[in-house]
Design a protein around this motif. Structure first.
Motif, PDB file in Angstrom:
ATOM      1  N   GLY A 116       0.830  -0.930   0.374  1.00 52.04           N
ATOM      2  CA  GLY A 116       0.301  -0.001   0.115  1.00 52.04           C
ATOM      3  C   GLY A 116       0.704   1.113  -0.259  1.00 52.04           C
ATOM      4  N   GLN A 117       2.431   1.359   0.771  1.00 54.19           N
ATOM      5  CA  GLN A 117       2.946   2.559   0.697  1.00 54.19           C
ATOM      6  C   GLN A 117       3.392   2.215  -0.239  1.00 54.19           C
ATOM      7  OE1 GLN A 117       5.158   0.789   4.143  1.00 54.19           O
ATOM      8  NE2 GLN A 117       4.182   2.450   6.125  1.00 54.19           N
ATOM      9  N   THR A 118       4.205   1.749  -1.164  1.00 55.53           N
ATOM     10  CA  THR A 118       4.595   1.353  -2.548  1.00 55.53           C
ATOM     11  C   THR A 118       3.990   2.364  -3.773  1.00 55.53           C
ATOM     12  OG1 THR A 118       6.021  -0.081  -1.674  1.00 55.53           O
ATOM     13  CG2 THR A 118       6.428  -0.050  -3.787  1.00 55.53           C
ATOM     14  N   ALA A 119       2.836   2.060  -3.164  1.00 59.85           N
ATOM     15  CA  ALA A 119       1.897   1.889  -3.894  1.00 59.85           C
ATOM     16  C   ALA A 119       1.272   3.529  -4.603  1.00 59.85           C
ATOM     17  CB  ALA A 119       0.544   1.558  -4.446  1.00 59.85           C
ATOM     18  N   ALA A 120       1.111   3.982  -3.485  1.00 63.69           N
ATOM     19  CA  ALA A 120       0.716   5.138  -3.365  1.00 63.69           C
ATOM     20  C   ALA A 120       1.946   5.989  -3.535  1.00 63.69           C
ATOM     21  CB  ALA A 120       0.293   6.059  -1.240  1.00 63.69           C
ATOM     22  N   ARG A 121       3.098   6.193  -2.939  1.00 65.27           N
ATOM     23  CA  ARG A 121       4.112   6.551  -3.308  1.00 65.27           C
ATOM     24  C   ARG A 121       4.764   6.519  -4.845  1.00 65.27           C
ATOM     25  NH1 ARG A 121      10.401   6.185  -0.398  1.00 65.27           N
ATOM     26  NH2 ARG A 121       8.715   7.266   1.033  1.00 65.27           N
ATOM     27  N   LEU A 122       4.299   5.645  -5.422  1.00 66.11           N
ATOM     28  CA  LEU A 122       4.080   5.936  -7.062  1.00 66.11           C
ATOM     29  C   LEU A 122       3.021   6.162  -8.122  1.00 66.11           C
ATOM     30  CD1 LEU A 122       6.827   2.001  -7.123  1.00 66.11           C
ATOM     31  CD2 LEU A 122       7.151   4.740  -7.281  1.00 66.11           C
ATOM     32  N   ALA A 123       2.149   6.134  -7.415  1.00 63.96           N
ATOM     33  CA  ALA A 123       0.953   6.476  -7.417  1.00 63.96           C
ATOM     34  C   ALA A 123       0.412   5.774  -9.095  1.00 63.96           C
ATOM     35  CB  ALA A 123       1.130   8.242  -8.413  1.00 63.96           C
ATOM     36  N   ILE A 124       0.176   4.399  -7.677  1.00 64.34           N
ATOM     37  CA  ILE A 124       0.259   2.936  -9.395  1.00 64.34           C
ATOM     38  C   ILE A 124      -0.579   2.213  -8.125  1.00 64.34           C
ATOM     39  CG2 ILE A 124       1.874   3.181 -10.402  1.00 64.34           C
ATOM     40  CD1 ILE A 124       2.971   0.947  -9.129  1.00 64.34           C
ATOM     41  N   THR A 125      -1.625   1.293  -8.620  1.00 66.30           N
ATOM     42  CA  THR A 125      -2.016   0.728  -8.233  1.00 66.30           C
ATOM     43  C   THR A 125      -1.987  -0.309  -7.153  1.00 66.30           C
ATOM     44  OG1 THR A 125      -2.943  -1.092  -9.668  1.00 66.30           O
ATOM     45  CG2 THR A 125      -4.435   0.700  -9.859  1.00 66.30           C
ATOM     46  N   VAL A 126      -2.101  -0.775  -6.121  1.00 66.85           N
ATOM     47  CA  VAL A 126      -1.621  -2.139  -6.084  1.00 66.85           C
ATOM     48  C   VAL A 126      -1.663  -3.440  -6.789  1.00 66.85           C
ATOM     49  CG1 VAL A 126      -2.440  -3.758  -3.513  1.00 66.85           C
ATOM     50  CG2 VAL A 126      -2.748  -1.759  -3.190  1.00 66.85           C
TER      51      VAL A 126
END
Length: 264
Positions: free
Chosen positions: A10-20
């Motif tokens: 979730g944190q990675t998706a938010a940082r990179l603006a992509i979906t889980v």
């Protein structure tokens, strides 16, 4: 949890603006897997993982497929520059196709609006000195809502000046044959009159499909519309009536009652 320990999905998706879901997919196919897991088995993305994800995203945004991205990132001997040049060439070809499509759409729109995609000078040369360049606009106002106008516009959109010359020449030849038949005393309902009626229908068919029932309606319109009447009477006095009677006789021979004919 800190960045040093790794980022969750979730944190990675938010940082990179992509979906889980995208992260899960890239992990499952081995394109950008998470290098670490929590004690509970959840994915954790390290700094190196995040850097790879950045590269994947960059290449994806310029249009490379996932297999191409994998090759650029992982396969020995694959030069990113060569892959980028190939992608650029593909984009250039795609842009050419889009430009061609845009040109076609522009012409189709213009044909629906104008009817004839020729300059006034070209129209005068091709259609003759009696041609009125306002006639297509008048026809659109009268028939623009009909399927026949749509069919006419679709054909006009791709028709070249030479093709318009061929269409005009075919109509002129038919008109001359009709006039000669009237002079020769050809009777409506005869084999020769029926042949000329078919030639007339074929010539009109260059603009839109014409059934025999529709041709009957056209014959009646020729007698009712002063502009059409003048055209045929200029060829031969009495030709308008002769053509209408010949069309009616041919229709009867094919089982159509001219008095009940409809535009269909």
């Amino acid at each position: 949890m800190t960045d040093a320990d790794g980022l969750t999905v979730g944190q990675t998706a938010a940082r990179l603006a992509i979906t889980v879901r995208t992260l899960h997919h890239w992990d499952e196919i081995g394109l950008a897997p998470a290098s670490s897991r929590t004690d509970a088995g959840y994915r954790l993305y390290t700094a190196a993982d995040i850097e790879r994800l950045h590269r994947v995203i960059v290449y994806r945004e310029i249009g490379l497929g996932l297999d191409q991205i994998r090759a650029v990132l992982d396969e020995p001997g694959v030069e990113p520059l060569a892959a980028l040049r190939t992608q650029r060439d593909d984009v250039s070809q795609h842009l050419d196709r889009l430009r061609h499509l845009r040109t076609g759409l522009d012409r189709m729109i213009e044909a629906h609006e104008r009817g004839v995609l020729l300059t006034a000078e070209e129209q005068a040369v091709i259609f003759g000195p009696d041609w009125n360049p306002d006639w297509p606009a008048m026809a659109r106002r009268r028939y623009g809502h009909t399927p026949q106008w749509q069919q006419y516009a679709e054909r006009a959109a791709t028709r070249t000046p030479d093709q318009w010359r061929d269409v005009t020449a075919a109509m002129t030849d038919v008109d001359l044959e009709l006039g000669a038949a009237l002079d020769a005393g050809v009777q409506p309902g005869s084999a020769e009159a029926d042949r000329l009626v078919e030639r007339h229908r074929d010539a009109i068919g260059a603009f839109f499909p014409v059934t025999r029932s529709m041709q009957v309606c056209l014959g009646r319109m020729y007698e009712a519309d002063p502009a059409f009447t003048a055209h045929y009477e200029d060829i031969r006095p009495g030709l308008t009536s002769w053509l209408r009677r010949s069309i009616d006789a041919s229709a009867r021979a094919h089982g159509i009652d001219p008095d009940a004919a409809t535009w269909e």
